[in-house]
Design a protein around this motif. Structure first.
Motif: not given
Length: 59
Positions: A50-51, A53-56
């Protein structure tokens, strides 16, 4: 006047406290059931995905 402290007894008390804290850590690490270990591992992997997947920008 300061209180007189027996250093031998103080050292033994400190050693007992350290052993007790180590025992508590071991109970937490090795006292889990197989299902609980698997659930904890799966949750950590899910959180990691999840982390990521949220990276720019991907690495």
């Amino acid at each position: 006047m300061a209180e007189v402290v027996n250093l031998r007894l103080a050292r033994k008390a400190k050693a007992r406290a350290e052993k007790a804290s180590q025992a508590a850590a071991n109970r937490a690490a090795f006292g889990e059931s197989k299902a609980a270990k698997a659930a904890r591992k799966a949750e950590a992997e899910r959180t990691g995905r999840q982390i990521d997947g949220h990276k720019r920008e991907p690495d």
